[in-house]
Scaffold this active site. Structure first.
Site, PDB file in Angstrom:
ATOM      1  N   ARG A   4      76.450  52.923  44.119  1.00 37.96           N
ATOM      2  CA  ARG A   4      75.148  52.578  44.685  1.00 37.96           C
ATOM      3  C   ARG A   4      74.927  53.308  45.998  1.00 37.96           C
ATOM      4  O   ARG A   4      75.862  53.596  46.718  1.00 37.96           O
ATOM      5  CB  ARG A   4      75.090  51.082  44.954  1.00 37.96           C
ATOM      6  CG  ARG A   4      75.006  50.287  43.705  1.00 37.96           C
ATOM      7  CD  ARG A   4      75.325  48.868  44.015  1.00 37.96           C
ATOM      8  NE  ARG A   4      75.149  48.074  42.816  1.00 37.96           N
ATOM      9  CZ  ARG A   4      75.181  46.768  42.816  1.00 37.96           C
ATOM     10  NH1 ARG A   4      75.341  46.119  43.935  1.00 37.96           N
ATOM     11  NH2 ARG A   4      75.034  46.120  41.702  1.00 37.96           N
ATOM     12  N   GLY A   5      73.633  53.518  46.294  1.00 34.32           N
ATOM     13  CA  GLY A   5      73.271  54.191  47.526  1.00 34.32           C
ATOM     14  C   GLY A   5      73.148  55.677  47.261  1.00 34.32           C
ATOM     15  O   GLY A   5      74.022  56.291  46.618  1.00 34.32           O
ATOM     16  N   GLY A   7      73.377  58.376  49.055  1.00 37.19           N
ATOM     17  CA  GLY A   7      74.391  59.301  49.583  1.00 37.19           C
ATOM     18  C   GLY A   7      75.634  59.292  48.701  1.00 37.19           C
ATOM     19  O   GLY A   7      76.145  60.343  48.303  1.00 37.19           O
ATOM     20  N   CYS A 114      68.651  45.902  51.465  1.00 37.64           N
ATOM     21  CA  CYS A 114      69.514  46.644  50.545  1.00 37.64           C
ATOM     22  C   CYS A 114      70.833  47.019  51.202  1.00 37.64           C
ATOM     23  O   CYS A 114      71.234  46.415  52.204  1.00 37.64           O
ATOM     24  CB  CYS A 114      68.824  47.859  49.942  1.00 37.64           C
ATOM     25  SG  CYS A 114      69.660  48.394  48.417  1.00 37.64           S
ATOM     26  N   ASP A 183      66.102  56.507  49.560  1.00 42.00           N
ATOM     27  CA  ASP A 183      66.521  57.241  48.358  1.00 42.00           C
ATOM     28  C   ASP A 183      65.826  58.581  48.302  1.00 42.00           C
ATOM     29  O   ASP A 183      66.328  59.539  47.702  1.00 42.00           O
ATOM     30  CB  ASP A 183      66.213  56.426  47.103  1.00 42.00           C
ATOM     31  CG  ASP A 183      67.217  55.292  46.981  1.00 42.00           C
ATOM     32  OD1 ASP A 183      66.969  54.242  47.575  1.00 42.00           O
ATOM     33  OD2 ASP A 183      68.265  55.508  46.352  1.00 42.00           O
ATOM     34  N   ASN A 193      62.552  53.637  48.910  1.00 44.57           N
ATOM     35  CA  ASN A 193      63.809  52.891  49.093  1.00 44.57           C
ATOM     36  C   ASN A 193      63.763  51.650  48.208  1.00 44.57           C
ATOM     37  O   ASN A 193      62.781  51.425  47.490  1.00 44.57           O
ATOM     38  CB  ASN A 193      63.988  52.521  50.574  1.00 44.57           C
ATOM     39  CG  ASN A 193      65.379  51.994  50.883  1.00 44.57           C
ATOM     40  OD1 ASN A 193      66.378  52.606  50.489  1.00 44.57           O
ATOM     41  ND2 ASN A 193      65.478  50.871  51.553  1.00 44.57           N
ATOM     42  N   LYS A 194      64.792  50.858  48.250  1.00 42.52           N
ATOM     43  CA  LYS A 194      64.921  49.677  47.387  1.00 42.52           C
ATOM     44  C   LYS A 194      63.652  48.842  47.353  1.00 42.52           C
ATOM     45  O   LYS A 194      63.028  48.633  48.390  1.00 42.52           O
ATOM     46  CB  LYS A 194      66.111  48.844  47.898  1.00 42.52           C
ATOM     47  CG  LYS A 194      66.417  47.588  47.136  1.00 42.52           C
ATOM     48  CD  LYS A 194      66.603  47.799  45.657  1.00 42.52           C
ATOM     49  CE  LYS A 194      67.724  48.761  45.331  1.00 42.52           C
ATOM     50  NZ  LYS A 194      67.719  49.215  43.928  1.00 42.52           N
ATOM     51  N   LYS A 219      67.922  63.995  51.418  1.00 45.68           N
ATOM     52  CA  LYS A 219      67.116  62.979  50.715  1.00 45.68           C
ATOM     53  C   LYS A 219      65.631  63.333  50.757  1.00 45.68           C
ATOM     54  O   LYS A 219      64.798  62.609  50.225  1.00 45.68           O
ATOM     55  CB  LYS A 219      67.361  61.611  51.322  1.00 45.68           C
ATOM     56  CG  LYS A 219      68.755  61.126  51.004  1.00 45.68           C
ATOM     57  CD  LYS A 219      69.029  59.797  51.615  1.00 45.68           C
ATOM     58  CE  LYS A 219      70.451  59.378  51.304  1.00 45.68           C
ATOM     59  NZ  LYS A 219      70.864  58.296  52.179  1.00 45.68           N
TER      60      LYS A 219
HETATM   61  C1  RUB Z   1      70.333  51.595  47.137  1.00 42.10           C
HETATM   62  C2  RUB Z   1      69.253  51.785  48.160  1.00 42.10           C
HETATM   63  C3  RUB Z   1      69.658  52.292  49.509  1.00 42.10           C
HETATM   64  C4  RUB Z   1      69.430  53.808  49.562  1.00 42.10           C
HETATM   65  C5  RUB Z   1      70.072  54.428  50.795  1.00 42.10           C
HETATM   66  O1  RUB Z   1      69.826  51.310  45.863  1.00 42.10           O
HETATM   67  O2  RUB Z   1      68.074  51.622  47.906  1.00 42.10           O
HETATM   68  O3  RUB Z   1      68.885  51.703  50.517  1.00 42.10           O
HETATM   69  O4  RUB Z   1      69.996  54.417  48.420  1.00 42.10           O
HETATM   70  O5  RUB Z   1      71.464  54.196  50.768  1.00 42.10           O
HETATM   71  P1  RUB Z   1      70.836  51.200  44.601  1.00 42.10           P
HETATM   72  P2  RUB Z   1      72.506  55.212  51.466  1.00 42.10           P
HETATM   73  O6  RUB Z   1      71.804  50.102  44.918  1.00 42.10           O
HETATM   74  O7  RUB Z   1      69.921  50.865  43.458  1.00 42.10           O
HETATM   75  O8  RUB Z   1      71.501  52.541  44.442  1.00 42.10           O
HETATM   76  O9  RUB Z   1      72.131  55.260  52.921  1.00 42.10           O
HETATM   77  O10 RUB Z   1      73.849  54.557  51.222  1.00 42.10           O
HETATM   78  O11 RUB Z   1      72.382  56.542  50.800  1.00 42.10           O
END
Ligand code: RUB
Length: 305
Positions: A4-5, A7, A114, A183, A193-194, A219
């Site tokens: 998740r996330g 990055g 998130c 995202d 974003n989420k 991003k």
């Molecule tokens: C995760 C989400 C995060 C962004 C940024 O969604 O929305 O806020 O991806 O995260 P999911 P980061 O859980 O559906 O992947 O800063 O870690 O890249």
């Protein structure tokens, strides 16, 4: 959803491609390139919204399109590009933390939504710098990413209140800073974003709380310059309502978009590893840091590969 996330998704995709490159056994350069392109295609289809994924894949694939004498040389170049991206990404999060922390002040009450490692890096760095603040973290239905966030905040020693998503506006009167990740960032400075982020940003705007987005430059979405939209991933209804319940409600359709779009007007600052910018400067990031120019679309970015 194991990873998740945005990055982490990008780094995991690059690491997977690196593994794939190591496992391909051929001495034919075009077979090598095609196999990697095929693997890249599979990875690109996994999460549709996180622009970090196609940006990362393009960055590491770019060196393969240049002149290389052999598969071994191509593999070496590819490994270098992958290692460089992973390093760049990890350093970016650290730099964002250092820059973002300067925008968190003593006495701030911060809301986050998130689970963003870039947003958390800002909070953790500020706390380590000795800034005294507290955090409200949302639950993040339906996948409860908020649980990961409160665990990280707790372990870092940051005082945190955990709230349901629908309590965000209720508590906004106590909040003076919202910190979230991204995202994707569009050329017009809108942030994807989420799901729920745009409601929180709207409530923050109404109550004059600042909104800070922590987002690495990879991003930012180059193709939005051409008017391409960022696709919003819509996930199975079962994540929201168990099939055993929804089966009995034939006239009810569960909708489950995973992300939403917050317009630039509701965002004060985007913290990137290259510095903090107003959202209106998104085009400059796409042009100067990702290396994409109008008229060049279809070609991979070169100056950051
Ligand atoms: C995760 C989400 C995060 C962004 C940024 O969604 O929305 O806020 O991806 O995260 P999911 P980061 O859980 O559906 O992947 O800063 O870690 O890249």
């Amino acid at each position: 959803m194991e990873i998740r996330g945005a990055g982490r998704i990008a780094r995991a995709a690059v690491a997977a491609l690196r593994d794939e490159a190591g496992a391909i056994t051929t001495s034919d350069l075009s077979v090598f390139r095609n196999s990697l392109e095929k693997a890249a295609g599979i990875l690109l289809a996994t999460r549709t919204t996180a622009v970090s994924l196609p940006n990362a894949v393009h960055m590491v694939m770019a060196p393969l399109s240049g002149d290389v004498p052999s598969v071994d040389a191509a593999r070496e170049k590819f490994f270098e590009a992958c290692d460089q991206f992973i390093r760049l990404s990890e350093n970016a999060v650290e730099r964002i933390g250092n820059i973002g922390a300067r925008h968190i002040r003593d006495g701030d009450v911060v809301m986050t939504h998130c689970n963003s490692e870039a947003a958390l890096a800002c909070l953790i760095r500020a706390h380590r710098n000795g800034t005294s603040f507290e955090v409200f973290a949302t639950e993040v239905r339906p996948r409860n990413q908020g649980l990961l966030t409160i665990k990280t905040l707790n372990d870092a020693g940051i005082q945190t209140s955990y709230i349901v998503d629908s309590a965000a506006r209720y508590f906004m009167k106590d909040i003076n800073l919202v910190v979230v990740g991204a995202d994707a960032v569009s050329v017009n400075g809108a942030v994807v974003n989420k799901i729920g982020t745009s409601q929180i940003a709207l409530a923050a705007h109404e109550s004059r709380a600042r909104v800070m987005v922590a987002a690495e430059t990879y991003k930012f979405a180059p193709r939005t310059i051409l008017g391409e939209y960022i696709e919003i991933e819509e996930r199975e209804g079962e994540e929201v309502l168990p099939l055993s319940v929804s089966r009995k409600l034939p006239r009810v359709r569960v909708r489950n978009p995973a992300f939403d779009v917050t317009p630039a007007e509701y965002i004060d600052l985007i913290v990137t590893e290259e510095g903090a910018i107003p959202p209106q400067m998104a085009y400059i990031v796409i042009r100067d840091y990702l290396g994409w120019h109008i008229g060049e679309f279809g070609k991979p970015p070169e100056n950051r590969a």
